[in-house]
Scaffold this active site. Sequence first.
Site, PDB file in Angstrom:
ATOM      1  N   ASP A 219       0.778  -1.283   0.218  1.00 14.38           N
ATOM      2  CA  ASP A 219       0.015  -0.001  -0.029  1.00 14.38           C
ATOM      3  C   ASP A 219       0.944   1.494  -0.138  1.00 14.38           C
ATOM      4  OD1 ASP A 219      -2.438   1.538   0.001  1.00 14.38           O
ATOM      5  OD2 ASP A 219      -2.676   1.302   2.137  1.00 14.38           O
TER       6      ASP A 219
ATOM      7  N   ASN B  80     -10.968  -2.485  -5.187  1.00 13.56           N
ATOM      8  CA  ASN B  80     -10.068  -1.516  -6.092  1.00 13.56           C
ATOM      9  C   ASN B  80     -10.826  -1.155  -7.306  1.00 13.56           C
ATOM     10  OD1 ASN B  80      -6.859  -2.532  -4.901  1.00 13.56           O
ATOM     11  ND2 ASN B  80      -8.216  -0.967  -4.180  1.00 13.56           N
TER      12      ASN B  80
HETATM   13  C1  IPE Z   1      -5.153  -2.861  -0.169  1.00 13.13           C
HETATM   14  O1  IPE Z   1      -4.996  -1.330  -0.391  1.00 13.13           O
HETATM   15  C2  IPE Z   1      -5.235  -3.219  -1.472  1.00 13.13           C
HETATM   16  C3  IPE Z   1      -4.072  -3.462  -2.112  1.00 13.13           C
HETATM   17  C4  IPE Z   1      -2.773  -3.435  -1.476  1.00 13.13           C
HETATM   18  C5  IPE Z   1      -4.053  -4.414  -3.163  1.00 13.13           C
HETATM   19  P1  IPE Z   1      -6.153  -0.181  -0.537  1.00 13.13           P
HETATM   20  O2  IPE Z   1      -5.285   0.982  -0.675  1.00 13.13           O
HETATM   21  O3  IPE Z   1      -7.108  -0.663  -1.388  1.00 13.13           O
HETATM   22  O4  IPE Z   1      -6.844  -0.270   1.065  1.00 13.13           O
HETATM   23  P2  IPE Z   1      -7.733   0.820   1.786  1.00 13.13           P
HETATM   24  O5  IPE Z   1      -8.739   1.350   0.899  1.00 13.13           O
HETATM   25  O6  IPE Z   1      -6.769   1.968   2.250  1.00 13.13           O
HETATM   26  O7  IPE Z   1      -8.125  -0.193   2.834  1.00 13.13           O
HETATM   27  C1  IPE Z   2      -1.304   0.310  -3.306  1.00 11.85           C
HETATM   28  O1  IPE Z   2      -1.159   1.567  -3.161  1.00 11.85           O
HETATM   29  C2  IPE Z   2      -1.953  -0.597  -4.841  1.00 11.85           C
HETATM   30  C3  IPE Z   2      -3.173  -0.646  -4.986  1.00 11.85           C
HETATM   31  C4  IPE Z   2      -4.262  -0.606  -4.021  1.00 11.85           C
HETATM   32  C5  IPE Z   2      -3.634  -1.351  -6.353  1.00 11.85           C
HETATM   33  P1  IPE Z   2      -2.577   2.542  -3.293  1.00 11.85           P
HETATM   34  O2  IPE Z   2      -3.054   3.044  -4.889  1.00 11.85           O
HETATM   35  O3  IPE Z   2      -3.522   2.257  -2.498  1.00 11.85           O
HETATM   36  O4  IPE Z   2      -1.671   3.717  -2.650  1.00 11.85           O
HETATM   37  P2  IPE Z   2      -2.705   4.873  -1.642  1.00 11.85           P
HETATM   38  O5  IPE Z   2      -2.933   4.225  -0.455  1.00 11.85           O
HETATM   39  O6  IPE Z   2      -3.553   5.797  -2.410  1.00 11.85           O
HETATM   40  O7  IPE Z   2      -1.230   5.839  -1.097  1.00 11.85           O
HETATM   41 MG    MG Z   3      -4.098   2.359  -0.527  1.00 10.03          MG
END
Ligand code: IPE
Ligand code: IPE
Ligand code: MG
Length: 239
Positions: A17, A65
């Site tokens: 993340d 997502n």
């Molecule tokens: C979890 O991250 C999913 C992945 C890393 C693929 P998210 O960014 O989707 O999680 P939330 O929304 O902060 O809980």
């Molecule tokens: C994790 O990084 C990747 C996916 C969930 C696909 P994020 O895209 O969630 O990054 P933040 O949480 O917005 O910083």
């Molecule tokens: Mg995230």
Amino acid sequence: MQEKVSPVPVHVGIIMDGNGRWARQRGQIRTQGHLEGLKAAKRVVKAASDRGLRYLTLYTFSTENWKRTTEEVGFIMGLVKQYLRGELDFYRENHIRIRHAGDIAGLPADIAEEIRRAAEDTLGCDGMQVILALNYGGRDEIVRAVRRLTASGGQAEISEETLSAHLDNPDVPDPDLIIRSAGEFRTSNFLLWEGAYAEYYISPKFWPDWTEEDLARALENFRGRDRRFGGAVTGGAVK
Ligand code: IPE
Ligand code: IPE
Ligand code: MG
């Protein structure tokens, strides 16, 4: 019975993340964060394989997502495709087997095909197994497992064992350690069933900044954990 404490985790799951925040911090667009996140994933896969881990589950795209913009989703899917194609030689050279967790039927056909091909091409690899959790949700996996279990008609015995046996990768042992980058203290629907007794390690670092040293720190931290699996505390100072 007291379970043995394992100093080296057999199975590590990573919630990768913070790609978006990494990009924002630099005044860049979110997709740039995903591009750098992919590089971090490559570094960490190599490091995990070198350190003798047997299973590494990478949370790449959750069932939630899809809420993101079409542009971002399309970019991530494109990266996955590019990664599966471009890294195949690396995987084979390092005897790494690629697998998938999640609802493959809900993925674009070309991505699903790419996953199947990568899994097939690395089927004979006997080193570490990398499980790409793509279109993965813990709740969704449990629901699909229940459906599979009951599909044969009302005869199925419902137990922890039979349900486990119908998860996406029933032969993969439960994760010992789940790592989350970017500082959030939540599971975000990752390995809900399998992670019942996983140790958690939360790092404040955004995923694109992750290096081999960060993995080493997480593994070192895991070594100090007292895994009790519900048993009573034995010996040692009370903390
Ligand atoms: C979890 O991250 C999913 C992945 C890393 C693929 P998210 O960014 O989707 O999680 P939330 O929304 O902060 O809980
Ligand atoms: C994790 O990084 C990747 C996916 C969930 C696909 P994020 O895209 O969630 O990054 P933040 O949480 O917005 O910083
Ligand atoms: Mg995230």
